[in-house]
Design an enzyme around this catalytic site. Structure first.
Site, PDB file in Angstrom:
ATOM      1  N   HIS A 195       0.843  -1.202   0.000  1.00 42.12           N
ATOM      2  CA  HIS A 195       0.000   0.000   0.000  1.00 42.12           C
ATOM      3  C   HIS A 195       0.871   1.241   0.000  1.00 42.12           C
ATOM      4  CE1 HIS A 195      -4.000  -1.814   1.650  1.00 42.12           C
ATOM      5  NE2 HIS A 195      -3.499  -2.496   0.636  1.00 42.12           N
TER       6      HIS A 195
ATOM      7  N   TYR B 212      -8.992   5.117   7.983  1.00 41.79           N
ATOM      8  CA  TYR B 212      -9.067   5.498   9.394  1.00 41.79           C
ATOM      9  C   TYR B 212     -10.153   6.568   9.514  1.00 41.79           C
ATOM     10  CZ  TYR B 212      -4.561   3.262  10.489  1.00 41.79           C
ATOM     11  OH  TYR B 212      -3.542   2.360  10.701  1.00 41.79           O
TER      12      TYR B 212
ATOM     13  N   PRO C 298      -2.928   0.384  19.126  1.00 46.73           N
ATOM     14  CA  PRO C 298      -2.715  -0.096  17.748  1.00 46.73           C
ATOM     15  C   PRO C 298      -2.992   0.930  16.648  1.00 46.73           C
ATOM     16  CG  PRO C 298      -4.701  -1.074  18.675  1.00 46.73           C
ATOM     17  CD  PRO C 298      -4.074  -0.288  19.776  1.00 46.73           C
TER      18      PRO C 298
ATOM     19  N   LYS D 252       1.919  -0.226  15.006  1.00 50.35           N
ATOM     20  CA  LYS D 252       3.348  -0.253  15.291  1.00 50.35           C
ATOM     21  C   LYS D 252       3.870  -1.422  16.124  1.00 50.35           C
ATOM     22  CE  LYS D 252       4.720   3.236  13.054  1.00 50.35           C
ATOM     23  NZ  LYS D 252       4.947   2.734  11.720  1.00 50.35           N
TER      24      LYS D 252
ATOM     25  N   TYR E   3       4.491   6.542   9.723  1.00 54.42           N
ATOM     26  CA  TYR E   3       3.671   5.371   9.429  1.00 54.42           C
ATOM     27  C   TYR E   3       4.456   4.323   8.643  1.00 54.42           C
ATOM     28  CZ  TYR E   3      -0.675   2.785   8.946  1.00 54.42           C
ATOM     29  OH  TYR E   3      -1.641   1.813   9.048  1.00 54.42           O
TER      30      TYR E   3
HETATM   31  P1  RFL Z   1       3.647 -11.788  21.161  1.00 51.31           P
HETATM   32  O1  RFL Z   1       3.199 -11.806  19.747  1.00 51.31           O
HETATM   33  O2  RFL Z   1       2.621 -11.519  22.204  1.00 51.31           O
HETATM   34  O3  RFL Z   1       4.347 -13.186  21.430  1.00 51.31           O
HETATM   35  C1  RFL Z   1       4.664 -13.637  22.721  1.00 51.31           C
HETATM   36  C2  RFL Z   1       4.717 -15.145  22.686  1.00 51.31           C
HETATM   37  O4  RFL Z   1       5.147 -15.616  23.964  1.00 51.31           O
HETATM   38  C3  RFL Z   1       4.311 -16.687  24.370  1.00 51.31           C
HETATM   39  N1  RFL Z   1       4.354 -16.777  25.843  1.00 51.31           N
HETATM   40  C4  RFL Z   1       5.100 -17.675  26.498  1.00 51.31           C
HETATM   41  N2  RFL Z   1       5.905 -18.657  26.062  1.00 51.31           N
HETATM   42  C5  RFL Z   1       6.551 -19.416  27.004  1.00 51.31           C
HETATM   43  N3  RFL Z   1       6.373 -19.227  28.336  1.00 51.31           N
HETATM   44  C6  RFL Z   1       5.573 -18.264  28.806  1.00 51.31           C
HETATM   45  N4  RFL Z   1       5.413 -18.111  30.121  1.00 51.31           N
HETATM   46  C7  RFL Z   1       4.896 -17.426  27.879  1.00 51.31           C
HETATM   47  N5  RFL Z   1       4.033 -16.386  28.000  1.00 51.31           N
HETATM   48  C8  RFL Z   1       3.726 -16.002  26.759  1.00 51.31           C
HETATM   49  C9  RFL Z   1       2.940 -16.336  23.800  1.00 51.31           C
HETATM   50  O5  RFL Z   1       2.100 -17.469  23.679  1.00 51.31           O
HETATM   51  C10 RFL Z   1       3.345 -15.756  22.448  1.00 51.31           C
HETATM   52  O6  RFL Z   1       3.429 -16.742  21.459  1.00 51.31           O
HETATM   53  O7  RFL Z   1       4.822 -10.714  21.384  1.00 51.31           O
HETATM   54  P2  RFL Z   1       5.962 -10.222  20.380  1.00 51.31           P
HETATM   55  O8  RFL Z   1       6.630 -11.374  19.710  1.00 51.31           O
HETATM   56  O9  RFL Z   1       6.774  -9.239  21.116  1.00 51.31           O
HETATM   57  O10 RFL Z   1       5.164  -9.461  19.209  1.00 51.31           O
HETATM   58  C11 RFL Z   1       4.413  -8.319  19.457  1.00 51.31           C
HETATM   59  C12 RFL Z   1       3.212  -8.251  18.515  1.00 51.31           C
HETATM   60  O11 RFL Z   1       2.514  -9.466  18.572  1.00 51.31           O
HETATM   61  C13 RFL Z   1       2.265  -7.090  18.853  1.00 51.31           C
HETATM   62  O12 RFL Z   1       3.015  -5.936  19.169  1.00 51.31           O
HETATM   63  C14 RFL Z   1       1.330  -6.766  17.677  1.00 51.31           C
HETATM   64  O13 RFL Z   1       0.406  -7.793  17.452  1.00 51.31           O
HETATM   65  C15 RFL Z   1       0.566  -5.464  17.967  1.00 51.31           C
HETATM   66  N6  RFL Z   1      -0.395  -5.097  16.917  1.00 51.31           N
HETATM   67  C16 RFL Z   1       0.026  -4.522  15.738  1.00 51.31           C
HETATM   68  N7  RFL Z   1       1.335  -4.363  15.476  1.00 51.31           N
HETATM   69  C17 RFL Z   1       1.745  -3.867  14.263  1.00 51.31           C
HETATM   70  O14 RFL Z   1       2.951  -3.705  14.057  1.00 51.31           O
HETATM   71  N8  RFL Z   1       0.874  -3.531  13.271  1.00 51.31           N
HETATM   72  C18 RFL Z   1      -0.462  -3.673  13.443  1.00 51.31           C
HETATM   73  O15 RFL Z   1      -1.213  -3.424  12.513  1.00 51.31           O
HETATM   74  C19 RFL Z   1      -0.935  -4.138  14.721  1.00 51.31           C
HETATM   75  N9  RFL Z   1      -2.245  -4.289  14.955  1.00 51.31           N
HETATM   76  C20 RFL Z   1      -1.747  -5.321  17.123  1.00 51.31           C
HETATM   77  C21 RFL Z   1      -2.665  -4.884  16.121  1.00 51.31           C
HETATM   78  C22 RFL Z   1      -2.221  -5.966  18.253  1.00 51.31           C
HETATM   79  C23 RFL Z   1      -3.564  -6.155  18.412  1.00 51.31           C
HETATM   80  N10 RFL Z   1      -3.970  -6.856  19.557  1.00 51.31           N
HETATM   81  C24 RFL Z   1      -4.778  -8.022  19.492  1.00 51.31           C
HETATM   82  C25 RFL Z   1      -3.229  -6.654  20.777  1.00 51.31           C
HETATM   83  C26 RFL Z   1      -4.018  -5.058  16.278  1.00 51.31           C
HETATM   84  C27 RFL Z   1      -4.475  -5.654  17.446  1.00 51.31           C
HETATM   85  C28 RFL Z   1      -5.956  -5.780  17.609  1.00 51.31           C
HETATM   86  C1  PHB Z   2      -4.870  -4.466  11.019  1.00 50.73           C
HETATM   87  O1  PHB Z   2      -4.926  -4.686   9.798  1.00 50.73           O
HETATM   88  O2  PHB Z   2      -5.113  -5.353  11.845  1.00 50.73           O
HETATM   89  C2  PHB Z   2      -4.512  -3.117  11.505  1.00 50.73           C
HETATM   90  C3  PHB Z   2      -4.212  -2.129  10.591  1.00 50.73           C
HETATM   91  C4  PHB Z   2      -3.885  -0.853  11.048  1.00 50.73           C
HETATM   92  C5  PHB Z   2      -3.873  -0.592  12.405  1.00 50.73           C
HETATM   93  C6  PHB Z   2      -4.172  -1.597  13.312  1.00 50.73           C
HETATM   94  C7  PHB Z   2      -4.503  -2.863  12.869  1.00 50.73           C
HETATM   95  O3  PHB Z   2      -3.585   0.655  12.834  1.00 50.73           O
END
Ligand code: RFL
Ligand code: PHB
Length: 402
Positions: free
Chosen positions: A82, A211, A303, A307, A394
């Site tokens: 994009h 957005y 979110p 990031k 971004y």
């Molecule tokens: P994770 O992905 O949470 O992975 C942690 C892993 O550790 C495991 N774990 C354990 N394993 C062993 N022993 C234990 N005691 C443990 N406790 C936990 C877990 O099962 C898991 O597998 O952390 P990591 O690797 O630092 O990654 C971070 C990202 O996952 C997170 O920042 C993103 O998902 C945030 N996020 C977004 N980030 C973006 O860059 N772009 C996005 O568009 C974006 N959208 C989002 C998001 C997060 C969201 N939610 C659900 C929080 C949208 C949403 C809705």
């Molecule tokens: C997503 O596609 O899940 C998404 C995209 C942009 C955001 C957060 C989540 O700012």
């Protein structure tokens, strides 16, 4: 050589990695490429890790990194590049043209769970020690030269002795709470809303993310593929999914995203739904003894700036480079700077995520705040300088920004 799991209670490795999210899997991958051995332990099953619907946006350099290290082939085929986003307010769309404003940079829309699938496949192919479904994980001896990870598998209890532990276990993991009280300072911001997110079997109604700022609250249309839409609604923090039957979700999305131009949201079966609280959190330093906190274990961002995963990848790059210097040259200098280097970016990204959140969410009923918010949106969509600042953040600040 990788330490083989031979059912013995004692194991040994160079870098013990807790968590198989983006942080843990990319760290192991970068280390493997330079001949550094690691073992990853993960509390959940492989299936669970591969299905978890989370992030969707990769910054320009994060996507390039995945490609460079050999896990970007499917992303390049199936991911969507994009070159801009839309900001929608007062029923009108305003495009922020990333490629024009940043000298050719873009983002890639590709689900985090797809990144995870690619990384797990590459890890298992390369003989990476990757243990799923482990239980009762704990760490100790963090201040010594041989920190340890203890856990249980079906075959019994295991102690994994390491040179260094990477705490990649997310916000609710065990690593951060294992650090003695008072060793870290934490910064916490709770936003007064949450996101209700759905994944729907419906084609995205726009080619780029939308957005939306609306009097009833924020709404976001994103996507996973030409057939799957990802949508979010701002909701109160205590919201339960029971209060949101499908009809209510679609009506609310239609209302908030309505435009004065011809545009219709495509609706379809809701495949997944969840409510995520919005929070900003940082610990300083991101390290204690030989335990290094990486990604969500050290910080989370709301979110709105897309990031979280990108910031996790940025931490991993810094830690991998420091570990290479440690093993190759015997130098601890970069490891000593790990936290300071990462935190510079972390706070810039907190700033950007807070800015996007403030500009787009309904936080109060105060008409003064409303007008300021609209003025902010009008400014960013009419001033090239303001739009360029949004675009630059971004698509991702350069990795080497000091
Ligand atoms: P994770 O992905 O949470 O992975 C942690 C892993 O550790 C495991 N774990 C354990 N394993 C062993 N022993 C234990 N005691 C443990 N406790 C936990 C877990 O099962 C898991 O597998 O952390 P990591 O690797 O630092 O990654 C971070 C990202 O996952 C997170 O920042 C993103 O998902 C945030 N996020 C977004 N980030 C973006 O860059 N772009 C996005 O568009 C974006 N959208 C989002 C998001 C997060 C969201 N939610 C659900 C929080 C949208 C949403 C809705
Ligand atoms: C997503 O596609 O899940 C998404 C995209 C942009 C955001 C957060 C989540 O700012």
């Amino acid at each position: 050589m990788a330490t083989r799991d031979t059912n013995v209670k004692g194991m040994r490795t160079q870098v013990g990695i807790i968590g198989a999210g983006p942080s843990g899997l990319i760290l192991a991958h970068l280390l493997r490429l330079t001949g550094i051995e690691s073992v990853i332990i993960e509390a959940r099953s492989r299936e669970h890790c591969e299905q978890r619907a989370r992030a969707g946006v990769l910054e320009h350099d994060a996507a390039a990194l995945l490609e460079r290290i050999g896990v970007g082939e499917r992303m390049r085929r199936e991911g969507l590049v994009h070159r801009g986003i839309f900001l929608r307010f007062n029923g009108r769309d305003h495009r922020i043209d990333f490629t024009d404003l940043t000298g050719g940079r873009s983002i890639t829309v590709y689900g985090q769970h797809e990144v995870i699938k690619d990384l797990i496949a590459a890890a298992l192919d390369a003989g990476q020690q990757l243990l799923f479904d482990v239980e009762d994980v704990s760490v100790d001896e963090l201040e010594s030269r041989r920190p340890r990870i203890h856990f249980r598998r079906q075959s019994g209890a295991v102690t994994l002795e390491c040179d260094v532990i990477a705490g990649c276990d997310g916000f609710h993991g065990v690593c951060r709470p294992s650090i003695p009280n008072g060793a870290l300072q934490s910064f916490d911001k709770t936003y007064p809303f949450a996101w209700l997110g759905i994944l729907a079997a419906a084609p995205p109604a726009s080619e780029e993310l939308v957005y939306t700022r609306h009097e009833r609250g924020f709404a976001l249309m994103s996507m996973r593929s030409p057939q799957i839409t990802r949508l979010y609604l701002q909701v109160p923090p205590s919201t339960s999914l029971d209060e949101w039957p499908d009809d209510r979700i679609w009506t609310e999305l239609r209302t908030r995203m309505a435009t004065n131009e011809p545009w219709a949201l495509c609706e379809g079966t809701i495949l997944q739904r969840s409510v995520t609280p919005m929070r900003g959190f940082v610990v300083d330093p991101m390290q204690y003894g030989r335990l290094y906190l990486v990604g969500d274990a050290a910080h989370i961002v709301p979110p709105t700036g897309a990031k979280g995963m990108n910031l996790a990848i940025a931490d991993v790059r810094v830690l991998a480079e420091a570990l290479v210097a440690f093993y190759r040259d015997g130098s601890s200098e970069l490891l000593g700077e790990y936290s300071t280097t990462c935190l510079r970016r972390v706070w810039r990204v907190q700033r950007f995520s807070a800015y996007m959140t403030r500009m787009l969410h309904r936080a109060s009923d105060d008409p003064f705040d409303d007008r300021v918010q609209l003025a902010e949106l009008e400014y960013v969509t009419s001033s090239r300088a303001a739009a360029a600042a949004l675009a630059e953040n971004y698509v991702g600040l350069p990795f080497d920004a000091r």
